[in-house]
Each structure stands twice: as structure tokens, then as C-alpha cells.
Motif scaffolding. Sequence first.
Motif, PDB file in Angstrom:
ATOM      1  N   SER A  17      64.935  29.911 -64.575  1.00 50.56           N
ATOM      2  CA  SER A  17      64.060  29.021 -65.339  1.00 50.56           C
ATOM      3  C   SER A  17      64.833  27.842 -65.914  1.00 50.56           C
ATOM      4  CB  SER A  17      63.384  29.802 -66.466  1.00 50.56           C
ATOM      5  OG  SER A  17      62.617  28.937 -67.263  1.00 50.56           O
ATOM      6  N   ARG A  18      65.993  28.113 -66.476  1.00 52.83           N
ATOM      7  CA  ARG A  18      66.813  27.052 -67.069  1.00 52.83           C
ATOM      8  C   ARG A  18      67.237  26.036 -66.010  1.00 52.83           C
ATOM      9  NH1 ARG A  18      72.016  26.110 -67.162  1.00 52.83           N
ATOM     10  NH2 ARG A  18      72.513  28.116 -66.242  1.00 52.83           N
ATOM     11  N   GLN A  19      67.728  26.536 -64.883  1.00 51.65           N
ATOM     12  CA  GLN A  19      68.192  25.629 -63.838  1.00 51.65           C
ATOM     13  C   GLN A  19      67.027  24.846 -63.210  1.00 51.65           C
ATOM     14  OE1 GLN A  19      71.268  26.921 -61.182  1.00 51.65           O
ATOM     15  NE2 GLN A  19      71.931  28.502 -62.624  1.00 51.65           N
ATOM     16  N   TYR A  20      65.921  25.512 -62.973  1.00 47.13           N
ATOM     17  CA  TYR A  20      64.738  24.835 -62.428  1.00 47.13           C
ATOM     18  C   TYR A  20      64.284  23.748 -63.403  1.00 47.13           C
ATOM     19  CZ  TYR A  20      60.065  24.124 -60.487  1.00 47.13           C
ATOM     20  OH  TYR A  20      58.936  23.562 -59.949  1.00 47.13           O
ATOM     21  N   SER A  21      64.239  24.089 -64.687  1.00 46.23           N
ATOM     22  CA  SER A  21      63.791  23.137 -65.716  1.00 46.23           C
ATOM     23  C   SER A  21      64.686  21.910 -65.761  1.00 46.23           C
ATOM     24  CB  SER A  21      63.760  23.811 -67.083  1.00 46.23           C
ATOM     25  OG  SER A  21      62.773  24.813 -67.104  1.00 46.23           O
ATOM     26  N   GLN A  22      65.991  22.117 -65.684  1.00 42.95           N
ATOM     27  CA  GLN A  22      66.918  20.989 -65.719  1.00 42.95           C
ATOM     28  C   GLN A  22      66.710  20.072 -64.511  1.00 42.95           C
ATOM     29  OE1 GLN A  22      70.724  22.957 -65.957  1.00 42.95           O
ATOM     30  NE2 GLN A  22      70.684  23.029 -68.187  1.00 42.95           N
ATOM     31  N   GLN A  23      66.560  20.665 -63.337  1.00 40.25           N
ATOM     32  CA  GLN A  23      66.347  19.871 -62.127  1.00 40.25           C
ATOM     33  C   GLN A  23      65.008  19.126 -62.190  1.00 40.25           C
ATOM     34  OE1 GLN A  23      68.454  19.257 -59.576  1.00 40.25           O
ATOM     35  NE2 GLN A  23      70.007  20.420 -60.684  1.00 40.25           N
ATOM     36  N   PHE A  24      63.957  19.840 -62.619  1.00 40.27           N
ATOM     37  CA  PHE A  24      62.638  19.205 -62.718  1.00 40.27           C
ATOM     38  C   PHE A  24      62.679  18.064 -63.725  1.00 40.27           C
ATOM     39  CE2 PHE A  24      58.442  18.403 -64.221  1.00 40.27           C
ATOM     40  CZ  PHE A  24      57.644  18.496 -63.101  1.00 40.27           C
ATOM     41  N   ASP A  25      63.300  18.297 -64.852  1.00 40.48           N
ATOM     42  CA  ASP A  25      63.375  17.272 -65.892  1.00 40.48           C
ATOM     43  C   ASP A  25      64.066  16.027 -65.363  1.00 40.48           C
ATOM     44  OD1 ASP A  25      62.890  16.725 -68.836  1.00 40.48           O
ATOM     45  OD2 ASP A  25      65.038  16.327 -68.713  1.00 40.48           O
ATOM     46  N   ARG A  26      65.171  16.207 -64.656  1.00 42.95           N
ATOM     47  CA  ARG A  26      65.906  15.070 -64.088  1.00 42.95           C
ATOM     48  C   ARG A  26      65.032  14.289 -63.108  1.00 42.95           C
ATOM     49  NH1 ARG A  26      68.274  14.309 -59.470  1.00 42.95           N
ATOM     50  NH2 ARG A  26      68.255  16.501 -58.864  1.00 42.95           N
ATOM     51  N   LEU A  27      64.388  15.008 -62.192  1.00 46.00           N
ATOM     52  CA  LEU A  27      63.549  14.348 -61.184  1.00 46.00           C
ATOM     53  C   LEU A  27      62.336  13.656 -61.813  1.00 46.00           C
ATOM     54  CD1 LEU A  27      63.700  17.081 -58.406  1.00 46.00           C
ATOM     55  CD2 LEU A  27      64.780  14.813 -58.345  1.00 46.00           C
ATOM     56  N   ALA A  28      61.693  14.316 -62.775  1.00 45.14           N
ATOM     57  CA  ALA A  28      60.511  13.728 -63.420  1.00 45.14           C
ATOM     58  C   ALA A  28      60.879  12.490 -64.217  1.00 45.14           C
ATOM     59  CB  ALA A  28      59.833  14.767 -64.318  1.00 45.14           C
ATOM     60  N   ARG A  29      62.016  12.512 -64.881  1.00 39.79           N
ATOM     61  CA  ARG A  29      62.453  11.327 -65.626  1.00 39.79           C
ATOM     62  C   ARG A  29      62.745  10.168 -64.670  1.00 39.79           C
ATOM     63  NH1 ARG A  29      63.753  12.190 -71.054  1.00 39.79           N
ATOM     64  NH2 ARG A  29      63.808  14.376 -71.640  1.00 39.79           N
ATOM     65  N   GLU A 116      58.289  20.217 -54.245  1.00 36.01           N
ATOM     66  CA  GLU A 116      59.521  19.833 -53.543  1.00 36.01           C
ATOM     67  C   GLU A 116      60.714  20.653 -54.045  1.00 36.01           C
ATOM     68  OE1 GLU A 116      62.663  16.143 -53.694  1.00 36.01           O
ATOM     69  OE2 GLU A 116      60.548  15.673 -54.023  1.00 36.01           O
ATOM     70  N   LEU A 117      60.839  20.762 -55.351  1.00 36.45           N
ATOM     71  CA  LEU A 117      61.948  21.503 -55.943  1.00 36.45           C
ATOM     72  C   LEU A 117      61.875  22.978 -55.572  1.00 36.45           C
ATOM     73  CD1 LEU A 117      64.439  21.488 -57.721  1.00 36.45           C
ATOM     74  CD2 LEU A 117      62.929  21.612 -59.723  1.00 36.45           C
ATOM     75  N   THR A 118      60.684  23.547 -55.608  1.00 41.12           N
ATOM     76  CA  THR A 118      60.508  24.947 -55.219  1.00 41.12           C
ATOM     77  C   THR A 118      60.902  25.142 -53.762  1.00 41.12           C
ATOM     78  OG1 THR A 118      58.763  25.290 -56.840  1.00 41.12           O
ATOM     79  CG2 THR A 118      58.827  26.828 -54.992  1.00 41.12           C
ATOM     80  N   GLY A 119      60.478  24.234 -52.910  1.00 37.21           N
ATOM     81  CA  GLY A 119      60.832  24.318 -51.498  1.00 37.21           C
ATOM     82  C   GLY A 119      62.330  24.293 -51.284  1.00 37.21           C
ATOM     83  N   ARG A 120      63.008  23.429 -52.030  1.00 42.22           N
ATOM     84  CA  ARG A 120      64.466  23.333 -51.898  1.00 42.22           C
ATOM     85  C   ARG A 120      65.141  24.573 -52.467  1.00 42.22           C
ATOM     86  NH1 ARG A 120      65.708  17.586 -54.298  1.00 42.22           N
ATOM     87  NH2 ARG A 120      67.855  18.203 -53.905  1.00 42.22           N
ATOM     88  N   ALA A 128      57.238  35.023 -45.738  1.00 40.60           N
ATOM     89  CA  ALA A 128      56.875  36.343 -46.259  1.00 40.60           C
ATOM     90  C   ALA A 128      57.694  36.677 -47.499  1.00 40.60           C
ATOM     91  CB  ALA A 128      57.066  37.408 -45.184  1.00 40.60           C
ATOM     92  N   GLU A 129      58.967  36.304 -47.500  1.00 43.33           N
ATOM     93  CA  GLU A 129      59.815  36.564 -48.676  1.00 43.33           C
ATOM     94  C   GLU A 129      59.359  35.737 -49.873  1.00 43.33           C
ATOM     95  OE1 GLU A 129      64.219  37.599 -47.018  1.00 43.33           O
ATOM     96  OE2 GLU A 129      63.448  35.588 -46.550  1.00 43.33           O
ATOM     97  N   ARG A 130      58.977  34.500 -49.628  1.00 42.68           N
ATOM     98  CA  ARG A 130      58.464  33.657 -50.721  1.00 42.68           C
ATOM     99  C   ARG A 130      57.203  34.275 -51.327  1.00 42.68           C
ATOM    100  NH1 ARG A 130      59.037  27.278 -49.214  1.00 42.68           N
ATOM    101  NH2 ARG A 130      61.131  27.390 -48.372  1.00 42.68           N
ATOM    102  N   ALA A 131      56.294  34.690 -50.472  1.00 37.78           N
ATOM    103  CA  ALA A 131      55.052  35.315 -50.946  1.00 37.78           C
ATOM    104  C   ALA A 131      55.360  36.586 -51.721  1.00 37.78           C
ATOM    105  CB  ALA A 131      54.126  35.607 -49.766  1.00 37.78           C
ATOM    106  N   GLN A 132      56.296  37.378 -51.225  1.00 35.31           N
ATOM    107  CA  GLN A 132      56.664  38.621 -51.909  1.00 35.31           C
ATOM    108  C   GLN A 132      57.303  38.320 -53.267  1.00 35.31           C
ATOM    109  OE1 GLN A 132      59.619  41.076 -49.979  1.00 35.31           O
ATOM    110  NE2 GLN A 132      58.876  42.912 -51.020  1.00 35.31           N
ATOM    111  N   LEU A 133      58.192  37.332 -53.314  1.00 42.34           N
ATOM    112  CA  LEU A 133      58.833  36.959 -54.572  1.00 42.34           C
ATOM    113  C   LEU A 133      57.783  36.567 -55.607  1.00 42.34           C
ATOM    114  CD1 LEU A 133      61.301  36.261 -56.323  1.00 42.34           C
ATOM    115  CD2 LEU A 133      61.314  34.013 -55.221  1.00 42.34           C
ATOM    116  N   LEU A 134      56.852  35.724 -55.224  1.00 40.60           N
ATOM    117  CA  LEU A 134      55.805  35.286 -56.159  1.00 40.60           C
ATOM    118  C   LEU A 134      54.934  36.457 -56.598  1.00 40.60           C
ATOM    119  CD1 LEU A 134      54.794  31.866 -54.585  1.00 40.60           C
ATOM    120  CD2 LEU A 134      56.219  32.288 -56.599  1.00 40.60           C
TER     121      LEU A 134
END
Length: 155
Positions: A17-29, A116-120, A128-134
Motif C-alpha cells: 500500500s505504501r509503495q503503491y501510494s507513493q508511485q500513484f501520488d508521483r504520477l498523479a502530481r 496503469e500502475l496496477t498493470g505494471r 488467473a493469478e491476478r484474479a486470485q490475488l484480488l
Amino acid sequence: MKPALAARFGFLVNDVSRQYSQQFDRLARERLGLSQAQCRLLAALAWHEGEEPLSQAELAQKLGLTAMAVATMCDRLAAAGWIERRAHPEDRRVNRLHIKPSARKALERALAIGDELTGRALAGLGAAERAQLLALLARAREGLLALDAAGGAQP
């Protein structure tokens, strides 16, 4: 002896969550001129559309933020033309928040950034692994919500 944090659920969820948030924040800014927190605020308003408009205090509760933090964000978002404050018809001390059309477009772009960030982030997983993870994360969330509804975790 170092604890094996990388194999612990709480550590992994918080670190992802922390790493995703930092990346999203950078891209959104960079792309929108909005922070992740501002995108979350706009998303909460958009999600609530069609119902009684939220007050700043109600929005703070939904986002898990202080009323002061939401007021500051609303000041900036209103000044930039993303949201509009309107006085409550029966209590002029209360502001109702309304998302503007330009913010809806920015929110669509923010969702695309998230996709995009989730895909990366999940590029190494098959479909199938993505669906299982979610699905597994959703079940873990349900378990935590059930604990909350039952009055909290038992010692």
C-alpha cells in the motif's frame, strides 16, 4: 535475529500500500496536478453522487482523515475549480460538497493511472493469478470487516 517481516500479512499489505501510494501520488502530481489524497477525496464525492451531498465532516469520516485536513484539501480543490461548496439549506454552518465536471474528467484520468500502475505492479502475474490475488484480498478485507462488526479482534 531479524523477524521475517516479508512473510507476514500485515507487513506485506502495508508495504504494498505504501509503495503503491507513493508511485500513484508521483504520477498523479505529474499528470494531473493532484495528490493521491485529493484524488481519493474526488473519488469519494463522485461515488456519493446522486445521494445527499456530503459535508466536509462526513467526508472526513469516510476518508479517515481529520476535519482540518479535509477542510484544507477542500480549500485547495475549490480554489482550483475542482469542487464547489454550497451552504446546507437548513444549517448555514455546514458546507455541502459538489464535484465539478472538470474533476470528473480528472478522476477518469486518475483511474487510468491506477490501472496503469496496477498493470505494471502485477506484470509478473498471469490473468488467473491476478484474479486470485484480488479475490483473496477481498476475502481478507471481509474478514477484517467482520471483526469490526463484531466489536474488534479478540486478544
